[in-house]
Design a protein around this motif. Structure first.
Motif, PDB file in Angstrom:
ATOM      1  N   MET A  40      17.787   4.457  -0.047  1.00  0.00           N
ATOM      2  CA  MET A  40      18.268   4.796  -1.382  1.00  0.00           C
ATOM      3  C   MET A  40      19.488   5.695  -1.270  1.00  0.00           C
ATOM      4  SD  MET A  40      16.230   6.941  -4.357  1.00  0.00           S
ATOM      5  CE  MET A  40      17.070   7.537  -5.840  1.00  0.00           C
ATOM      6  N   GLN A  41      20.443   5.499  -2.170  1.00  0.00           N
ATOM      7  CA  GLN A  41      21.605   6.373  -2.266  1.00  0.00           C
ATOM      8  C   GLN A  41      21.748   6.819  -3.716  1.00  0.00           C
ATOM      9  OE1 GLN A  41      25.583   4.651  -2.281  1.00  0.00           O
ATOM     10  NE2 GLN A  41      26.293   6.250  -0.887  1.00  0.00           N
ATOM     11  N   LEU A  42      21.614   8.109  -3.964  1.00  0.00           N
ATOM     12  CA  LEU A  42      21.779   8.686  -5.295  1.00  0.00           C
ATOM     13  C   LEU A  42      22.971   9.630  -5.253  1.00  0.00           C
ATOM     14  CD1 LEU A  42      20.752   9.190  -8.207  1.00  0.00           C
ATOM     15  CD2 LEU A  42      19.304  11.006  -7.273  1.00  0.00           C
ATOM     16  N   LYS A  43      24.018   9.314  -6.046  1.00  0.00           N
ATOM     17  CA  LYS A  43      25.235  10.116  -6.078  1.00  0.00           C
ATOM     18  C   LYS A  43      25.439  10.676  -7.482  1.00  0.00           C
ATOM     19  CE  LYS A  43      28.835   8.521  -3.929  1.00  0.00           C
ATOM     20  NZ  LYS A  43      29.950   7.606  -3.509  1.00  0.00           N
ATOM     21  N   ILE A  44      25.435  12.010  -7.600  1.00  0.00           N
ATOM     22  CA  ILE A  44      25.646  12.700  -8.877  1.00  0.00           C
ATOM     23  C   ILE A  44      26.747  13.723  -8.668  1.00  0.00           C
ATOM     24  CG2 ILE A  44      24.582  13.984 -10.760  1.00  0.00           C
ATOM     25  CD1 ILE A  44      21.863  13.131  -9.697  1.00  0.00           C
ATOM     26  N   ALA A  45      27.867  13.547  -9.379  1.00  0.00           N
ATOM     27  CA  ALA A  45      29.025  14.433  -9.217  1.00  0.00           C
ATOM     28  C   ALA A  45      29.392  14.493  -7.730  1.00  0.00           C
ATOM     29  CB  ALA A  45      28.731  15.800  -9.813  1.00  0.00           C
ATOM     30  N   LYS A 214      -0.368 -24.707   6.937  1.00  0.00           N
ATOM     31  CA  LYS A 214      -0.180 -25.570   5.764  1.00  0.00           C
ATOM     32  C   LYS A 214       0.015 -24.773   4.484  1.00  0.00           C
ATOM     33  CE  LYS A 214      -2.498 -29.229   3.148  1.00  0.00           C
ATOM     34  NZ  LYS A 214      -3.714 -30.077   3.048  1.00  0.00           N
ATOM     35  N   ASP A 215      -0.719 -23.689   4.323  1.00  0.00           N
ATOM     36  CA  ASP A 215      -0.684 -22.915   3.075  1.00  0.00           C
ATOM     37  C   ASP A 215      -0.095 -21.526   3.220  1.00  0.00           C
ATOM     38  OD1 ASP A 215      -2.002 -24.982   1.669  1.00  0.00           O
ATOM     39  OD2 ASP A 215      -3.941 -24.287   2.438  1.00  0.00           O
ATOM     40  N   THR A 216       0.323 -21.142   4.425  1.00  0.00           N
ATOM     41  CA  THR A 216       0.791 -19.777   4.671  1.00  0.00           C
ATOM     42  C   THR A 216       2.209 -19.784   5.226  1.00  0.00           C
ATOM     43  OG1 THR A 216      -1.482 -19.087   5.132  1.00  0.00           O
ATOM     44  CG2 THR A 216       0.278 -17.592   5.809  1.00  0.00           C
ATOM     45  N   SER A 217       3.042 -18.891   4.716  1.00  0.00           N
ATOM     46  CA  SER A 217       4.435 -18.795   5.145  1.00  0.00           C
ATOM     47  C   SER A 217       4.785 -17.359   5.496  1.00  0.00           C
ATOM     48  CB  SER A 217       5.368 -19.285   4.031  1.00  0.00           C
ATOM     49  OG  SER A 217       5.109 -20.631   3.694  1.00  0.00           O
ATOM     50  N   TYR A 218       5.866 -17.195   6.263  1.00  0.00           N
ATOM     51  CA  TYR A 218       6.416 -15.870   6.542  1.00  0.00           C
ATOM     52  C   TYR A 218       7.816 -15.809   5.948  1.00  0.00           C
ATOM     53  CZ  TYR A 218       9.541 -17.840  10.055  1.00  0.00           C
ATOM     54  OH  TYR A 218      10.528 -18.569  10.681  1.00  0.00           O
ATOM     55  N   VAL A 219       8.309 -14.595   5.748  1.00  0.00           N
ATOM     56  CA  VAL A 219       9.667 -14.432   5.229  1.00  0.00           C
ATOM     57  C   VAL A 219      10.282 -13.158   5.792  1.00  0.00           C
ATOM     58  CG1 VAL A 219       8.854 -13.229   3.154  1.00  0.00           C
ATOM     59  CG2 VAL A 219      11.097 -14.300   3.149  1.00  0.00           C
ATOM     60  N   VAL A 220      11.562 -13.230   6.131  1.00  0.00           N
ATOM     61  CA  VAL A 220      12.377 -12.069   6.480  1.00  0.00           C
ATOM     62  C   VAL A 220      13.442 -11.980   5.403  1.00  0.00           C
ATOM     63  CG1 VAL A 220      13.873 -10.984   8.182  1.00  0.00           C
ATOM     64  CG2 VAL A 220      11.946 -12.413   8.932  1.00  0.00           C
ATOM     65  N   ALA A 221      13.539 -10.840   4.724  1.00  0.00           N
ATOM     66  CA  ALA A 221      14.404 -10.748   3.546  1.00  0.00           C
ATOM     67  C   ALA A 221      15.240  -9.472   3.550  1.00  0.00           C
ATOM     68  CB  ALA A 221      13.558 -10.799   2.270  1.00  0.00           C
ATOM     69  N   TYR A 222      16.430  -9.593   2.962  1.00  0.00           N
ATOM     70  CA  TYR A 222      17.299  -8.439   2.726  1.00  0.00           C
ATOM     71  C   TYR A 222      17.664  -8.431   1.250  1.00  0.00           C
ATOM     72  CZ  TYR A 222      21.330  -5.337   2.647  1.00  0.00           C
ATOM     73  OH  TYR A 222      22.188  -4.326   2.349  1.00  0.00           O
ATOM     74  N   LYS A 223      17.558  -7.259   0.600  1.00  0.00           N
ATOM     75  CA  LYS A 223      17.919  -7.118  -0.807  1.00  0.00           C
ATOM     76  C   LYS A 223      18.836  -5.920  -0.989  1.00  0.00           C
ATOM     77  CE  LYS A 223      14.054  -6.808  -2.993  1.00  0.00           C
ATOM     78  NZ  LYS A 223      13.150  -6.728  -4.164  1.00  0.00           N
ATOM     79  N   LEU A 224      19.806  -6.073  -1.891  1.00  0.00           N
ATOM     80  CA  LEU A 224      20.737  -5.006  -2.206  1.00  0.00           C
ATOM     81  C   LEU A 224      20.821  -4.867  -3.717  1.00  0.00           C
ATOM     82  CD1 LEU A 224      22.932  -2.980  -1.228  1.00  0.00           C
ATOM     83  CD2 LEU A 224      24.577  -4.864  -1.453  1.00  0.00           C
ATOM     84  N   HIS A 225      20.650  -3.633  -4.223  1.00  0.00           N
ATOM     85  CA  HIS A 225      20.763  -3.334  -5.654  1.00  0.00           C
ATOM     86  C   HIS A 225      21.829  -2.256  -5.841  1.00  0.00           C
ATOM     87  CE1 HIS A 225      16.977  -5.457  -6.701  1.00  0.00           C
ATOM     88  NE2 HIS A 225      16.600  -5.054  -5.499  1.00  0.00           N
ATOM     89  N   LEU A 226      22.768  -2.483  -6.760  1.00  0.00           N
ATOM     90  CA  LEU A 226      23.851  -1.554  -7.025  1.00  0.00           C
ATOM     91  C   LEU A 226      23.888  -1.238  -8.511  1.00  0.00           C
ATOM     92  CD1 LEU A 226      26.609  -3.350  -4.899  1.00  0.00           C
ATOM     93  CD2 LEU A 226      25.170  -1.427  -4.186  1.00  0.00           C
ATOM     94  N   GLU A 244      23.059   4.799  -8.336  1.00  0.00           N
ATOM     95  CA  GLU A 244      21.758   4.664  -7.681  1.00  0.00           C
ATOM     96  C   GLU A 244      21.730   3.288  -7.016  1.00  0.00           C
ATOM     97  OE1 GLU A 244      17.362   6.234  -8.794  1.00  0.00           O
ATOM     98  OE2 GLU A 244      18.205   4.763 -10.173  1.00  0.00           O
ATOM     99  N   ASN A 245      21.753   3.281  -5.692  1.00  0.00           N
ATOM    100  CA  ASN A 245      21.825   2.038  -4.929  1.00  0.00           C
ATOM    101  C   ASN A 245      20.650   1.945  -3.962  1.00  0.00           C
ATOM    102  OD1 ASN A 245      24.425   1.548  -6.113  1.00  0.00           O
ATOM    103  ND2 ASN A 245      25.316   2.939  -4.600  1.00  0.00           N
ATOM    104  N   PHE A 246      20.213   0.707  -3.705  1.00  0.00           N
ATOM    105  CA  PHE A 246      19.083   0.479  -2.810  1.00  0.00           C
ATOM    106  C   PHE A 246      19.377  -0.714  -1.893  1.00  0.00           C
ATOM    107  CE2 PHE A 246      17.440   2.171  -6.773  1.00  0.00           C
ATOM    108  CZ  PHE A 246      16.622   3.208  -6.353  1.00  0.00           C
ATOM    109  N   SER A 247      18.955  -0.607  -0.654  1.00  0.00           N
ATOM    110  CA  SER A 247      18.977  -1.749   0.272  1.00  0.00           C
ATOM    111  C   SER A 247      17.638  -1.797   0.995  1.00  0.00           C
ATOM    112  CB  SER A 247      20.130  -1.632   1.273  1.00  0.00           C
ATOM    113  OG  SER A 247      19.985  -0.486   2.091  1.00  0.00           O
ATOM    114  N   THR A 248      17.088  -3.007   1.125  1.00  0.00           N
ATOM    115  CA  THR A 248      15.755  -3.175   1.705  1.00  0.00           C
ATOM    116  C   THR A 248      15.752  -4.320   2.696  1.00  0.00           C
ATOM    117  OG1 THR A 248      14.772  -2.462  -0.391  1.00  0.00           O
ATOM    118  CG2 THR A 248      13.309  -3.501   1.216  1.00  0.00           C
ATOM    119  N   LEU A 249      15.225  -4.079   3.878  1.00  0.00           N
ATOM    120  CA  LEU A 249      15.002  -5.111   4.888  1.00  0.00           C
ATOM    121  C   LEU A 249      13.505  -5.191   5.122  1.00  0.00           C
ATOM    122  CD1 LEU A 249      16.216  -7.111   6.946  1.00  0.00           C
ATOM    123  CD2 LEU A 249      16.218  -5.227   8.604  1.00  0.00           C
ATOM    124  N   SER A 250      12.939  -6.401   4.983  1.00  0.00           N
ATOM    125  CA  SER A 250      11.481  -6.518   5.027  1.00  0.00           C
ATOM    126  C   SER A 250      11.038  -7.787   5.736  1.00  0.00           C
ATOM    127  CB  SER A 250      10.907  -6.532   3.605  1.00  0.00           C
ATOM    128  OG  SER A 250      11.367  -7.690   2.908  1.00  0.00           O
TER     129      SER A 250
END
Length: 257
Positions: A40-45, A214-226, A244-250
């Protein structure tokens, strides 16, 4: 029985549902869990805070024909601790935790090529400062709209991409160490307890998913919120707009029931 999606992504479940082609009206359920590193990045003034969380993300998705409804909740599982200093020079530790919840509705508009989705999200960062033993934080809530696509790489897996725009209302505690309260009090002896702002923000996601069974999967994901919030209070002419920015690797797994 609805045809099962080839691949399910925990964070970008909409991208994998593009493979859903049956027109039957059976109701099916997909659920999953992932673990990730969220920055997380929070920048105020002139102040900036950068906590990092280890978080668990849970989702449940109901499939009805080609339409899906997904509920998602992400929660930090260990507080992040950072050192911070106020305007007087007092230094202490800030303990952070984070939670996010969203509701998403989606539908493929170009069969397996393009999916549109929309929904509601809210998030909250809770903090505690050792100097004053005060609890404070930031929060946001609002709606979003976006699109996604995915591309199968033979029988190895699929790569997915999503882009969304959000309209949010946010609040940040008007409190040390987030804000120089001495300067604010000099301009306004009775300020409100929170900075309030509105934002048009953006998010993008990139993920790779593959089958485990057959019914189960895996995932590697990256998300960015600005998100850039415009101060709607402007105390005594002081602009406290903030970012307020967020980046997630999961990495996670999902199962089709």
């Amino acid at each position: 029985m609805t045809q099962k999606p080839h691949l399910i992504s925990t964070f970008a479940v909409f991208t994998s549902l593009l493979a859903l082609s049956s027109q039957t009206q059976a109701l099916d359920i997909v659920s999953g869990v992932s673990i990730g590193n969220k920055s997380m990045q929070l920048k105020i003034a002139d102040r900036e805070f950068t906590p990092t969380f280890v978080s668990l993300d849970f989702f449940v998705t109901a499939l009805f024909g080609k339409t899906y409804v997904s509920i998602n909740h992400e929660q930090s599982i260990k507080d992040d601790v950072e050192s911070a200093e106020d305007a007087t020079g007092a230094r202490g530790l800030v303990y952070y935790s984070r939670s996010d919840t969203s509701l998403t509705i989606g539908y493929p508009v170009l069969e397996e090529y393009l999916n549109i989705f929309g929904g509601y999200r809210q998030g909250e960062t809770s903090a505690y400062w050792s100097v004053t033993s005060d609890s404070f934080g930031s929060s946001s809530r609002g709606v979003f709209l976006g699109g996604s696509t995915s591309y199968a790489v033979g029988n190895k897996g699929a790569v997915g991409f999503s882009l969304a725009i959000a309209s949010l209302q946010g609040e940040v505690s008007l409190q040390e160490p987030f804000v120089d309260t001495q300067s604010i009090l000099a301009l306004n002896p009775n300020p409100p307890s929170d900075i309030k702002g509105s934002a048009i923000g953006y998010s993008l996601g990139l993920n790779w998913s593959g089958g485990i069974s057959k019914d189960t999967s895996y995932v590697v994901a990256y998300k960015l919120h600005l998100y850039e919030f415009e101060d709607t209070e402007n105390f005594g002419g002081t602009d406290l707009s903030y970012e307020e920015n967020f980046s997630t690797l999961s990495v996670g797994v999902s199962h089709f029931f």
